[in-house]
Design a protein around this motif. Sequence first.
Motif, PDB file in Angstrom:
ATOM      1  N   ILE B  25       0.746  -1.208   0.047  1.00 36.52           N
ATOM      2  CA  ILE B  25       0.140  -0.268  -0.042  1.00 36.52           C
ATOM      3  C   ILE B  25       0.883   1.226   0.156  1.00 36.52           C
ATOM      4  N   LYS B  26       0.651   2.067  -0.829  1.00 35.53           N
ATOM      5  CA  LYS B  26       1.528   3.349  -0.888  1.00 35.53           C
ATOM      6  C   LYS B  26       0.989   4.161   0.064  1.00 35.53           C
ATOM      7  N   LYS B 143      -6.602   7.593  -0.838  1.00 34.20           N
ATOM      8  CA  LYS B 143      -7.321   6.860  -1.414  1.00 34.20           C
ATOM      9  C   LYS B 143      -7.578   5.741  -0.765  1.00 34.20           C
ATOM     10  N   LEU B 144      -8.505   5.497  -0.462  1.00 36.44           N
ATOM     11  CA  LEU B 144      -8.856   3.936   0.307  1.00 36.44           C
ATOM     12  C   LEU B 144      -8.826   2.858  -0.337  1.00 36.44           C
ATOM     13  N   ILE B 149      -8.584 -10.585  -3.085  1.00 36.13           N
ATOM     14  CA  ILE B 149      -7.866 -11.853  -3.331  1.00 36.13           C
ATOM     15  C   ILE B 149      -8.357 -12.511  -4.529  1.00 36.13           C
ATOM     16  N   SER B 150      -7.599 -12.826  -5.574  1.00 39.59           N
ATOM     17  CA  SER B 150      -7.605 -13.591  -6.640  1.00 39.59           C
ATOM     18  C   SER B 150      -6.653 -14.744  -6.895  1.00 39.59           C
ATOM     19  N   ALA B 158      -6.947  -3.417  -3.638  1.00 41.58           N
ATOM     20  CA  ALA B 158      -7.659  -2.680  -4.801  1.00 41.58           C
ATOM     21  C   ALA B 158      -8.469  -1.346  -4.170  1.00 41.58           C
ATOM     22  N   PRO B 159      -8.336  -0.181  -4.994  1.00 44.79           N
ATOM     23  CA  PRO B 159      -8.999   1.084  -4.676  1.00 44.79           C
ATOM     24  C   PRO B 159     -10.385   0.725  -4.403  1.00 44.79           C
ATOM     25  N   LEU B 160     -10.985   1.100  -3.240  1.00 46.85           N
ATOM     26  CA  LEU B 160     -12.529   1.241  -3.140  1.00 46.85           C
ATOM     27  C   LEU B 160     -13.225   2.059  -4.262  1.00 46.85           C
ATOM     28  N   LYS B 161     -14.514   1.413  -4.420  1.00 48.52           N
ATOM     29  CA  LYS B 161     -15.170   2.235  -5.566  1.00 48.52           C
ATOM     30  C   LYS B 161     -15.459   3.501  -5.122  1.00 48.52           C
TER      31      LYS B 161
END
Lengths: 336, 167, 365
Positions: B25-26, B143-144, B149-150, B158-161
Amino acid sequence: MSPDLWSLIWDILQSKLFLELVFIPGIAFIALFTVIVVWAERKILARVMMRYGPLHVGKVAGILQTIADTLKLLFKEFIPPRRAHKAAYYLTPVFVASVPTLALTAIPFSKDWVVFPSDLGLLIAFAVFALSPLLAMITGWACNNRYTVIGSLRVIFQDVAAEIPLLLSALGVVMLSGSFNLVNIVESQRRLWFAFLQPLGALVFFIALIGEIERVPFDIPTAEQELVFGWKTEYGGILFGLLMFGEYITFAAGTLLFVTLYLGGYLGPSFLPPMAWILIKMGILVFLLILIRGAYPRLRIDQLLSIGWKWLIPLAILNVLVTMDLIYFYPWILGG
Amino acid sequence: MSVVVRTLKPLCLAFTHMFRRVFTIKYPFQAPVIEDDYRGRIQFFPERCISCGICESVCPTAAIKLVEVKELEGFSEVKKFKKPQLDFGRCCFCNFCVDYCPSEALKSTWLVELAEYEKSKLTYTPYKLSKQPERPKLLPKPKLVKLEISKVRGAGHAPLKKERGKK
Amino acid sequence: MSEKQKLEEKWISWGPVHPASGQMRVLFQTDGENLLDLIPDIGFTHRGIEKVCEFRTIISAIPSVEKICILDASNVDLGFVKAMEELLNIRVPEKAKLLRTFMCELNRITSHLYWTSLMGAVAGFYTVLMWAINERELFLDLGAMLSKTRVSYIYIVPGGVRYDVPEGFKEKAFEILDYFEGRLKTLYDMFFNNKLFEMRTKGVGVLKKKDAIRLGAAGPTLRGSGVKMDVRKDEPYAAYEEVDFEIPVGERGDAYDRCMVRYKEMRESVKIMKQVLEMLPSGRVKVKTPWILPPGEAFSRVESARGEINFYVVSKRGANPYRVKIATPSFKNLSLLRHISKGSLVADLPILVFSLDPFPLDSDR
Ligand code: SF4
Ligand code: SF4
C-alpha cells in the motif's frame, strides 16, 4: 588560438579512440549501465517480491532513484576506522572502481570497434579479473576489522575456486576458434554460437562467472547476515559508492565476456547494428542474473569451494577433452 | 533429475511472480479501510459519563487520569465532577477502559494516526477527547484501498469504488 | 593489555547491533572460517514482566504478559489466562474455547511466517522475506476482524474471549485460508524445497533425539529431533481435543528438519482453523469473572509457536497475584546453541540461531 590547435582538437574529437573512450565502452556506457542496472535490479527484484520498488524520484517509476542515491552518497561523511591504514583505505575504492574498466577495453562491440585490439584479448580480460581479489585483500587488511578480514579471505578462496574453471572452460572456445583474439572468436561463431557447440563449457563458465562477479548465490564475501558487509563493512559515503560502482563494472565486463565467448557477441541479423545486438544479449543475461538473485539463497564458502573444485573444474577439463576429440575426429566443425 | 527441477523451479516462480499483483500500500497516498470500531483513538461522550473512575483503575498503563473539568473548557452542564483525561503517549490501546466503562461513555474509533511533534500534545483533556476523530492535516487525503484476493493474480489492495465521506 | 581488552581480542561479537542478530548477541571465536566456540548472550531486552504481573490485576496484566512474545501474543496470553482460570475455577463457554483455538492457531501461523521471513533473510533470500511477510499480512487482517487490532490482540481474557465473531467473518476466513494453502505450496517450492536452501541447512546443527530430551529443547526444535511431544495433544486445552490434527516430527534433528517441522505445522494450523470455523456454535463468548483471586497456586502449560510455555501463579487472596513465574521456550532453545554449533562454520551461525527460532524478548521476559 591557432587554427592548428583547433583542427587537432577536432581530429581528436572525431577520432574513434575518443568515441570509444567517451561513449561505448567508455565513461558514458559505464555510468549509464550502472545507473540503469541498479535501477532495473531494484525494480525487478521488487516485482519478484510483489513490491513496487523505487517509485517517487523521477516522474516515471523512480527512474532517477540511482542518481538521487549517488548524490546522497556524495554528501556523506567518511568515517575511517581509528586503526585503519589510511592511504590504503582511501585509495583502494578508486582502484576497485577503475581496474575492472580495463576488462571492457578488450571486448569487441563490432568488428572494428575495440578500444585495445589485441591478439590476446581474452587473456587481458582474465588478467583484469584476477586483480580484483588483490584489491579486496588490501581493503580488508587496511580496515583493520575482524569482519573485513574474514570477508577478504573469503574473496581469495572464492576467486581461486571460480577463476580456474572460468579459464578452463574458455579454453574450449579458444580451441574451436583457434585464437585468443576476441574478434576472431566472435567471427568464428558466424555459423553457430559456441553455446550450442559446447553447452557444458557454457554452463561451467556461467556458474563460475556468478562466483567471479560475486552475485547471489555466491555473494559470500559480502554476506551481511554473518559479516555485516564483508570486506566493504567500513566504507561509507562515496567510497562505498565507488565500491558498488566497481562491482557493477565487473558485472558488465563479466556478462559482456560471456556474450562474446558463447552467444555470438555482436553478431545478429543485419536490421540492427552490431552494437545493438551485443547490448540486447547483455541485457537478457543481466536480467537472468538479477532473477537468479531473486530466486536463491546464498551458499556457504565450503559449498562454493566444493562446487568449484569437485564439479566445475573436472567438468571444464572434460569439456576440453571432448572439444579436442571433436576437433580431431570431426574437423569440419571448425568451419575450415 | 529432481535436483534439476528443485533448482530451476524457484527461478520459474520468481519469473512468474513478476506479473502478479503488488501487495504494497502506498501509505500516505493510499490507506487501508479501517473499521469504525477498530481499537484506535478513544472518543469520550461527556454527557454519559458518571465519573465513576473505573476506567482509571482498570487501565494497565495508568494512561487515564480523572481531572477536574472547568467551565472554560467547553462543558457547561457538569462542573464539579471529574472526567477522564487520556495520555496517548502511555496508552497501549487495549480498550479495557471502553469495555469496562459502565455507561459506555468511551468508544474506540478508527483513527490511528496520532503522532505529534510534542509529547505534551498527546495528553488529551476531556474536552479534546470528546471531539470527533479527525485525520491530521499534514497527511494528504488518501485513496482508500481494500484487500482483494484473486486466485490468478494473487492478493493485493484494490481501490474502493466510492470513498466514504467521513475519512 | 587489560583483561577486558584481552577478552575483546579473543571474541567476535555477532549482535546486538548487527543486520541479522535481533536484540541479542552471540560471542564467537573463529579459526578462519571454523567456529571454535560461542556464547549466546541474552538480556538486552529484560522488562521484568514477572514482577510487573505482581502489580497488576488479572485483567490489566494481560497486555504486559502478551509482550513476552508479541509475535505469538494469543498463545502466551492463553497460558496466563489458563492459570488464572484454574485459580478462579471458571468454566469457559464452548464458543469461547473454539475461538481461543482459532486465535492461537492464527498466531502460530503469523509467528511461523515471521520466522520464515527471518530464515529467508539470514539465508540471503530476500524474496522469501517479502513473501512471508505479505502472507502474514492477510492473517493480521483476519485477526483484526476478530480482535479489532492487528498485533497486540489481548483477545483471550479470563472467562472467555472479548469479542464475538463479526459479520461475514467466516467467508473471509475461508477465502484467506484457501488462498493461503495455495501460497504455502508456492512457498514450499520456492523456499523449503529449494535445493540451495536444503544444501545450506541439511546436516547443520544436528541435535540428536537423546540430547534434545537431555538438554530440554522445546517446541518445533524438539519435534525436529524426532520427539513426538506437543502439549496440544498430550494435555489438550481449549478445543484441541475436538479437532483433528497431526504432530509433524523430523528425523535427523538438523536445521532443515526443524524448518520442515515448522512448515508442516503451518499446514496443520490451517487444517485446525478450518475445522474450528465449521464447528462454531452460537452462544455466549464470555462469562462474568470475579476480580479477587482466592489463595492458592496454579500451573499451566500451553504449546506456543516456539514451544511449551509455562506459567506458575501463586496467589494470597487479593486482586493481584503474589508471584508469577514464566518459563519461556526461547530461553530453553537458545541454551542449546552452544551444543549444536559444534563443528560448524561462521556462515552457519545465523542459520543455527534462527533454526531454533529464538525471540530475544521471549527469552528475556
Ligand atoms: S468514562 Fe466511564 S468508566 Fe470512566 S469515569 Fe466516566 S463513566 Fe466511569
Ligand atoms: S485503551 Fe487501555 S491503556 Fe489505553 S487508556 Fe484505555 S485502558 Fe488505558
